[in-house]
Design a protein around this motif. Structure first.
Motif, mmCIF file in Angstrom:
data_model
loop_
_atom_site.group_PDB
_atom_site.id
_atom_site.type_symbol
_atom_site.label_atom_id
_atom_site.label_comp_id
_atom_site.label_asym_id
_atom_site.label_seq_id
_atom_site.Cartn_x
_atom_site.Cartn_y
_atom_site.Cartn_z
ATOM 1 N N ALA A 81 37.210 35.932 31.346
ATOM 2 C CA ALA A 81 36.205 35.580 32.346
ATOM 3 C C ALA A 81 36.219 34.070 32.545
ATOM 4 O O ALA A 81 36.358 33.306 31.589
ATOM 5 N N PRO A 82 36.077 33.629 33.772
ATOM 6 C CA PRO A 82 36.042 32.182 34.005
ATOM 7 C C PRO A 82 34.762 31.595 33.420
ATOM 8 O O PRO A 82 33.741 32.269 33.308
ATOM 9 N N SER A 83 34.835 30.328 33.051
ATOM 10 C CA SER A 83 33.667 29.691 32.466
ATOM 11 C C SER A 83 32.581 29.497 33.525
ATOM 12 O O SER A 83 32.843 29.476 34.729
ATOM 13 N N VAL A 84 31.365 29.369 33.069
ATOM 14 C CA VAL A 84 30.229 29.200 33.971
ATOM 15 C C VAL A 84 30.386 27.904 34.762
ATOM 16 O O VAL A 84 30.093 27.853 35.962
ATOM 17 N N ALA A 85 30.865 26.863 34.115
ATOM 18 C CA ALA A 85 31.011 25.578 34.796
ATOM 19 C C ALA A 85 32.014 25.682 35.949
ATOM 20 O O ALA A 85 31.773 25.133 37.031
ATOM 21 N N SER A 86 33.124 26.378 35.738
ATOM 22 C CA SER A 86 34.111 26.483 36.817
ATOM 23 C C SER A 86 33.587 27.313 37.979
ATOM 24 O O SER A 86 33.859 27.000 39.142
ATOM 25 N N VAL A 87 32.822 28.338 37.716
ATOM 26 C CA VAL A 87 32.233 29.139 38.795
ATOM 27 C C VAL A 87 31.238 28.308 39.583
ATOM 28 O O VAL A 87 31.216 28.339 40.825
ATOM 29 N N CYS A 88 30.420 27.542 38.880
ATOM 30 C CA CYS A 88 29.445 26.686 39.573
ATOM 31 C C CYS A 88 30.162 25.635 40.415
ATOM 32 O O CYS A 88 29.727 25.332 41.531
ATOM 33 N N ARG A 89 31.225 25.063 39.904
ATOM 34 C CA ARG A 89 31.966 24.047 40.657
ATOM 35 C C ARG A 89 32.566 24.636 41.929
ATOM 36 O O ARG A 89 32.601 23.989 42.971
ATOM 37 N N GLN A 90 33.053 25.853 41.854
ATOM 38 C CA GLN A 90 33.651 26.482 43.028
ATOM 39 C C GLN A 90 32.602 26.831 44.073
ATOM 40 O O GLN A 90 32.863 26.757 45.271
ATOM 41 N N ASN A 91 31.415 27.209 43.632
ATOM 42 C CA ASN A 91 30.392 27.678 44.564
ATOM 43 C C ASN A 91 29.369 26.616 44.966
ATOM 44 O O ASN A 91 28.534 26.878 45.816
#
Length: 106
Positions: A81-91
């Motif tokens: 699963a992608p890290s929470v930080a990377s998901v937030c950065r993308q969105n």
């Protein structure tokens, strides 16, 4: 089932058909607490059944007990699963601006 103690009780019950906890203690050299813990686990798994009276338990193997023993299954690997930080950065639309300006802290 992975416990050698559980296997010992099952083999004893295969040979003797029925057994009381005290008889198992004497034959296998265990303590009272250990014997009851293993028997309780086998009852919960549905391999052994108490056929005795409430104050005088007596255990036997249930019919088709081999079907209730499950072999250890291979664990399925989950996709990483992608890290929470990377998901937030993308969105997060303001992330690009935040990278340029930086935080407001001094």
């Amino acid at each position: 089932m992975r416990s050698k103690d559980q296997i010992a009780i099952i083999t004893f019950l295969e040979q003797e058909k029925t057994a009381t906890p005290r008889r198992l203690e004497r034959q296998l050299g265990w303590t009272n607490k250990h014997t009851h813990a293993i028997l309780g686990r086998l009852v919960r798994l549905g391999i052994v059944k108490n056929i005795g009276k409430p104050a005088h338990p007596e255990y036997r193997l249930v019919q088709r007990w081999q079907e209730k023993i499950s072999s250890p299954r291979a664990k399925k690997s989950k996709p990483a699963a992608p890290s929470v930080a990377s998901v937030c950065r993308q969105n997060w639309q303001g992330y690009q601006i935040h990278k340029i300006i930086g935080s407001a802290r001094a």
